[in-house]
Every structure is written in structure tokens, then in C-alpha cells.
Design a protein around this motif. Sequence first.
Motif, PDB file in Angstrom:
ATOM      1  N   MET A 174       5.860 -57.038 -26.549  1.00 49.98           N
ATOM      2  CA  MET A 174       6.086 -57.309 -27.947  1.00 49.98           C
ATOM      3  C   MET A 174       4.776 -57.379 -28.725  1.00 49.98           C
ATOM      4  N   VAL A 175       3.715 -57.913 -28.092  1.00 47.46           N
ATOM      5  CA  VAL A 175       2.458 -58.006 -28.826  1.00 47.46           C
ATOM      6  C   VAL A 175       1.895 -56.636 -29.167  1.00 47.46           C
ATOM      7  N   GLN A 176       2.277 -55.598 -28.413  1.00 46.22           N
ATOM      8  CA  GLN A 176       1.802 -54.254 -28.734  1.00 46.22           C
ATOM      9  C   GLN A 176       2.328 -53.802 -30.100  1.00 46.22           C
ATOM     10  N   HIS A 177       3.501 -54.291 -30.475  1.00 44.47           N
ATOM     11  CA  HIS A 177       4.098 -53.911 -31.752  1.00 44.47           C
ATOM     12  C   HIS A 177       3.607 -54.777 -32.902  1.00 44.47           C
ATOM     13  N   HIS A 178       2.978 -55.899 -32.596  1.00 44.71           N
ATOM     14  CA  HIS A 178       2.489 -56.834 -33.613  1.00 44.71           C
ATOM     15  C   HIS A 178       1.087 -57.316 -33.239  1.00 44.71           C
ATOM     16  N   PRO A 179       0.123 -56.407 -33.151  1.00 46.12           N
ATOM     17  CA  PRO A 179      -1.195 -56.784 -32.633  1.00 46.12           C
ATOM     18  C   PRO A 179      -1.980 -57.741 -33.533  1.00 46.12           C
ATOM     19  N   GLN A 180      -1.548 -57.947 -34.746  1.00 44.06           N
ATOM     20  CA  GLN A 180      -2.255 -58.844 -35.658  1.00 44.06           C
ATOM     21  C   GLN A 180      -1.488 -60.136 -35.924  1.00 44.06           C
ATOM     22  N   ASP A 181      -0.446 -60.395 -35.154  1.00 33.98           N
ATOM     23  CA  ASP A 181       0.384 -61.579 -35.362  1.00 33.98           C
ATOM     24  C   ASP A 181       0.024 -62.656 -34.340  1.00 33.98           C
ATOM     25  N   ALA A 182      -0.626 -63.695 -34.803  1.00 33.17           N
ATOM     26  CA  ALA A 182      -1.088 -64.762 -33.910  1.00 33.17           C
ATOM     27  C   ALA A 182       0.067 -65.440 -33.184  1.00 33.17           C
ATOM     28  N   LYS A 183       1.218 -65.531 -33.820  1.00 30.81           N
ATOM     29  CA  LYS A 183       2.365 -66.209 -33.193  1.00 30.81           C
ATOM     30  C   LYS A 183       2.808 -65.504 -31.907  1.00 30.81           C
ATOM     31  N   PHE A 184       2.750 -64.197 -31.898  1.00 31.67           N
ATOM     32  CA  PHE A 184       3.125 -63.456 -30.690  1.00 31.67           C
ATOM     33  C   PHE A 184       2.155 -63.767 -29.551  1.00 31.67           C
ATOM     34  N   PHE A 185       0.874 -63.838 -29.858  1.00 34.01           N
ATOM     35  CA  PHE A 185      -0.108 -64.137 -28.817  1.00 34.01           C
ATOM     36  C   PHE A 185      -0.003 -65.588 -28.362  1.00 34.01           C
ATOM     37  N   CYS A 186       0.358 -66.468 -29.270  1.00 30.56           N
ATOM     38  CA  CYS A 186       0.590 -67.864 -28.897  1.00 30.56           C
ATOM     39  C   CYS A 186       1.782 -67.953 -27.946  1.00 30.56           C
ATOM     40  N   ASN A 187       2.851 -67.236 -28.260  1.00 34.27           N
ATOM     41  CA  ASN A 187       4.018 -67.207 -27.367  1.00 34.27           C
ATOM     42  C   ASN A 187       3.669 -66.591 -26.018  1.00 34.27           C
ATOM     43  N   LEU A 188       2.851 -65.560 -26.033  1.00 35.34           N
ATOM     44  CA  LEU A 188       2.409 -64.941 -24.782  1.00 35.34           C
ATOM     45  C   LEU A 188       1.617 -65.951 -23.949  1.00 35.34           C
ATOM     46  N   ALA A 189       0.769 -66.734 -24.597  1.00 35.97           N
ATOM     47  CA  ALA A 189      -0.008 -67.748 -23.888  1.00 35.97           C
ATOM     48  C   ALA A 189       0.904 -68.759 -23.202  1.00 35.97           C
ATOM     49  N   VAL A 190       1.932 -69.202 -23.898  1.00 39.91           N
ATOM     50  CA  VAL A 190       2.882 -70.155 -23.316  1.00 39.91           C
ATOM     51  C   VAL A 190       3.588 -69.512 -22.129  1.00 39.91           C
ATOM     52  N   THR A 191       4.001 -68.274 -22.273  1.00 40.39           N
ATOM     53  CA  THR A 191       4.682 -67.569 -21.191  1.00 40.39           C
ATOM     54  C   THR A 191       3.781 -67.448 -19.973  1.00 40.39           C
ATOM     55  N   GLU A 192       2.537 -67.048 -20.200  1.00 39.34           N
ATOM     56  CA  GLU A 192       1.592 -66.910 -19.085  1.00 39.34           C
ATOM     57  C   GLU A 192       1.336 -68.266 -18.423  1.00 39.34           C
ATOM     58  N   LEU A 193       1.236 -69.307 -19.226  1.00 39.35           N
ATOM     59  CA  LEU A 193       1.022 -70.641 -18.682  1.00 39.35           C
ATOM     60  C   LEU A 193       2.186 -71.042 -17.785  1.00 39.35           C
ATOM     61  N   LEU A 194       3.401 -70.818 -18.261  1.00 45.45           N
ATOM     62  CA  LEU A 194       4.574 -71.174 -17.477  1.00 45.45           C
ATOM     63  C   LEU A 194       4.691 -70.340 -16.197  1.00 45.45           C
ATOM     64  N   CYS A 195       4.099 -69.148 -16.202  1.00 47.19           N
ATOM     65  CA  CYS A 195       4.085 -68.308 -15.003  1.00 47.19           C
ATOM     66  C   CYS A 195       2.935 -68.682 -14.072  1.00 47.19           C
ATOM     67  N   GLY A 196       2.072 -69.586 -14.542  1.00 43.78           N
ATOM     68  CA  GLY A 196       0.972 -70.044 -13.708  1.00 43.78           C
ATOM     69  C   GLY A 196      -0.308 -69.243 -13.820  1.00 43.78           C
ATOM     70  N   ASP A 197      -0.370 -68.304 -14.751  1.00 43.24           N
ATOM     71  CA  ASP A 197      -1.573 -67.484 -14.916  1.00 43.24           C
ATOM     72  C   ASP A 197      -2.425 -68.079 -16.043  1.00 43.24           C
ATOM     73  N   LEU A 198      -3.264 -69.043 -15.692  1.00 38.74           N
ATOM     74  CA  LEU A 198      -4.059 -69.748 -16.693  1.00 38.74           C
ATOM     75  C   LEU A 198      -5.115 -68.856 -17.335  1.00 38.74           C
ATOM     76  N   GLU A 199      -5.635 -67.895 -16.588  1.00 43.23           N
ATOM     77  CA  GLU A 199      -6.622 -66.977 -17.172  1.00 43.23           C
ATOM     78  C   GLU A 199      -5.986 -66.110 -18.250  1.00 43.23           C
ATOM     79  N   ALA A 200      -4.801 -65.584 -17.978  1.00 41.72           N
ATOM     80  CA  ALA A 200      -4.102 -64.770 -18.983  1.00 41.72           C
ATOM     81  C   ALA A 200      -3.696 -65.636 -20.175  1.00 41.72           C
TER      82      ALA A 200
END
Length: 71
Positions: A1-27
Amino acid sequence: MVQHHPQDAKFFCNLAVTELLCGDLEAAERAISHALQLDPNDPVAHAVRQRLSQYQNGRPLPKTLREMEDK
């Protein structure tokens, strides 16, 4: 989804939460850093970064979003 909205901070914030919940702290760190570059004043992104910092410093990782939201 972030590929379609590369300038939307909310998408990257959601991606960060998703990565955190998956255990990938670096991502999660990369995603939240990008979110804050796009919108340095986003209070949600700052809250996610603060929580991420706690996990990077040894707090047990959450298994659910609800666990992540608990203080």
C-alpha cells in the motif's frame, strides 16, 4: 500500500506498527523514521516511535495491537 501513497506518513506509520507486531524492529524503525520525515509533527508517529524504543530496549514484544497499546 505504501507504494501507492509514498508521501503519506500515515501509511508508513501503519507499516511500522505492522512490522513491530511481526517482530521486525529494524523494519519498524525504518518505516517510522520515514513517517516522521514526511510529517515530523505527527503525534501518532511519535507515540509509535516511543513504544518502539521500549521494545528495542528489552521490553517484551507485543503479540497483538491491544498489547502494544497497553502501557
